[in-house]
Design an enzyme around this catalytic site. Sequence first.
Site, PDB file in Angstrom:
ATOM      1  CG  PHE A  11      -1.529   1.226   1.661  1.00 23.10           C
ATOM      2  CD1 PHE A  11      -2.201   2.057   0.776  1.00 23.10           C
ATOM      3  CD2 PHE A  11      -1.430   1.623   3.000  1.00 23.10           C
ATOM      4  CE1 PHE A  11      -2.743   3.273   1.201  1.00 23.10           C
ATOM      5  CE2 PHE A  11      -1.976   2.823   3.433  1.00 23.10           C
ATOM      6  CZ  PHE A  11      -2.624   3.648   2.529  1.00 23.10           C
ATOM      7  CG  ASP A  31       6.385  -6.531  -2.299  1.00 20.59           C
ATOM      8  OD1 ASP A  31       5.967  -7.610  -1.850  1.00 20.59           O
ATOM      9  OD2 ASP A  31       5.993  -5.431  -1.898  1.00 20.59           O
ATOM     10  CG  ASN A  32       7.901 -11.516   0.265  1.00 20.83           C
ATOM     11  OD1 ASN A  32       6.995 -10.689   0.306  1.00 20.83           O
ATOM     12  ND2 ASN A  32       8.258 -12.233   1.311  1.00 20.83           N
ATOM     13  N   GLY A  36       2.064  -7.836  -0.417  1.00 17.46           N
ATOM     14  CA  GLY A  36       2.078  -6.839  -1.491  1.00 17.46           C
ATOM     15  C   GLY A  36       1.278  -7.346  -2.685  1.00 17.46           C
ATOM     16  CB  VAL A  57      14.289  -7.722   1.843  1.00 20.21           C
ATOM     17  CG1 VAL A  57      13.983  -7.030   0.538  1.00 20.21           C
ATOM     18  CG2 VAL A  57      13.169  -7.548   2.848  1.00 20.21           C
ATOM     19  CB  SER A  75       6.915  -5.126   7.509  1.00 21.14           C
ATOM     20  OG  SER A  75       6.369  -5.798   8.649  1.00 21.14           O
ATOM     21  CB  ALA A 114       8.707   1.955   6.845  1.00 20.72           C
ATOM     22  CE1 TYR A 145       4.655  -4.035  11.263  1.00 19.01           C
ATOM     23  CE2 TYR A 145       3.424  -2.777  12.888  1.00 19.01           C
ATOM     24  CZ  TYR A 145       4.025  -2.872  11.649  1.00 19.01           C
ATOM     25  OH  TYR A 145       4.001  -1.799  10.793  1.00 19.01           O
ATOM     26  NE  ARG A 186      -3.672  -2.002   7.372  1.00 14.71           N
ATOM     27  CZ  ARG A 186      -2.541  -1.528   6.862  1.00 14.71           C
ATOM     28  NH1 ARG A 186      -1.768  -0.750   7.569  1.00 14.71           N
ATOM     29  NH2 ARG A 186      -2.178  -1.843   5.637  1.00 14.71           N
TER      30      ARG A 186
HETATM   31  N1  UDP Z   1     -11.229  -2.442  14.659  1.00 19.69           N
HETATM   32  C1  UDP Z   1     -12.594  -2.575  14.776  1.00 19.69           C
HETATM   33  N2  UDP Z   1     -13.261  -3.277  13.813  1.00 19.69           N
HETATM   34  C2  UDP Z   1     -12.647  -3.844  12.758  1.00 19.69           C
HETATM   35  C3  UDP Z   1     -11.240  -3.689  12.620  1.00 19.69           C
HETATM   36  C4  UDP Z   1     -10.574  -3.000  13.614  1.00 19.69           C
HETATM   37  O1  UDP Z   1     -13.227  -2.068  15.742  1.00 19.69           O
HETATM   38  O2  UDP Z   1     -13.349  -4.455  11.930  1.00 19.69           O
HETATM   39  C5  UDP Z   1     -10.510  -1.652  15.691  1.00 19.69           C
HETATM   40  C6  UDP Z   1      -9.305  -2.348  16.307  1.00 19.69           C
HETATM   41  O3  UDP Z   1      -9.689  -3.131  17.413  1.00 19.69           O
HETATM   42  C7  UDP Z   1      -8.453  -1.165  16.706  1.00 19.69           C
HETATM   43  C8  UDP Z   1      -8.760  -0.104  15.643  1.00 19.69           C
HETATM   44  O4  UDP Z   1      -9.988  -0.512  15.040  1.00 19.69           O
HETATM   45  O5  UDP Z   1      -8.833  -0.671  17.961  1.00 19.69           O
HETATM   46  C9  UDP Z   1      -7.700  -0.001  14.557  1.00 19.69           C
HETATM   47  O6  UDP Z   1      -7.419  -1.288  14.108  1.00 19.69           O
HETATM   48  P1  UDP Z   1      -6.488  -1.607  12.853  1.00 19.69           P
HETATM   49  O7  UDP Z   1      -6.555  -3.097  12.648  1.00 19.69           O
HETATM   50  O8  UDP Z   1      -6.869  -0.751  11.718  1.00 19.69           O
HETATM   51  O9  UDP Z   1      -5.007  -1.208  13.258  1.00 19.69           O
HETATM   52  P2  UDP Z   1      -4.233  -0.834  14.605  1.00 19.69           P
HETATM   53  O10 UDP Z   1      -4.435   0.634  14.759  1.00 19.69           O
HETATM   54  O11 UDP Z   1      -4.816  -1.586  15.775  1.00 19.69           O
HETATM   55  O12 UDP Z   1      -2.843  -1.223  14.321  1.00 19.69           O
END
Ligand code: UDP
Length: 309
Positions: A11, A31-32, A36, A57, A75, A114, A145, A186
Amino acid sequence: MRILVTGGAGFLGSHLCDYLIEKDHEVICIDNLITGNIGNIGHLSGSEKFHFIKHDVTEYIFIPGHLDAVLHFASPASPVDYLEYPSQTLKVGSLGTHKALGLAREKGARFLLASTSEIYGDPMVHPQPEDYWGNVNTIGPRGVYDEAKRFAEAMTMAYHRFHGIETRIVRIFNTYGPRMRLNDGRVVPNFISQALSGKPLTVYGDGSQTRSFCYYTDMIEGIYRLLKSDVDTPVNLGNPNEYTILEFAKKIIEATGSADGIIHKKLPQDDPKVRCPDITKARELLGWEPKVSLDEGLKKTIGFFSKSV
Ligand code: UDP
């Protein structure tokens, strides 16, 4: 400049490749493709200034010719991805960073790591300034992570101090926009794809946890400014406008016109309760701050996702 971007089909990596090509640099993208997507860079394949190498990498990186900069973006980057690829996540942050630093040293190139807001873990200081050391559960599921990136920062500073290479470290806070994978887990792709496909939005826990969302164009510009600067200590980049996840869900409902409401699901282990960047350092040293409002960025991101849902 002749610049290597690891994770260049991801992304942020792919947007960075686009930006560098627009600035007339030559870009070598590695990129592997485990998280990606080759489709993110397909439009660059005709350019003489762009080269793609499919490579992991964590293995020795061989690049003929000179390099001016190595930007290490490879990553898995979403909690769902790094839970699926825990050892690859640890390896790319440790072995991959070591290989990328070794290459930068060999070529006399500037190195940019990053890094991430995750190095602050579930923070006890809020908003997070760069001199906060963090609160990470080493053995929790997110530790793969968080600790890999913490190690990567330590390794970067060791190469800077011991080998004298020029290094930059960007701590990237939640960033969103076109080219995020619909299924990366996410909150932005999850909520938008749920809203667009007639499903309720899945808010984890009570939704009182906070995040601050930065549109990718602002992030990429900040990264480029950092690369060109002389700042060799970590810099936070992100948008300091903070929302609870429940407020954020309501924003998505409003922006998409979804009529399917919200359901609550279990909060993942060690999910940070708050997160917001203190960007004083970026403002003062890079003259940078985000320009794109959440409404504007979400409109564009929803437009992108509506083509694939
Ligand atoms: N989250 C949520 N519903 C989802 C996905 C994520 O409520 O369907 C919440 C998650 O618990 C976190 C926030 O949204 O508190 C952001 O999550 P994300 O996975 O985007 O990344 P993070 O900021 O935790 O690395």
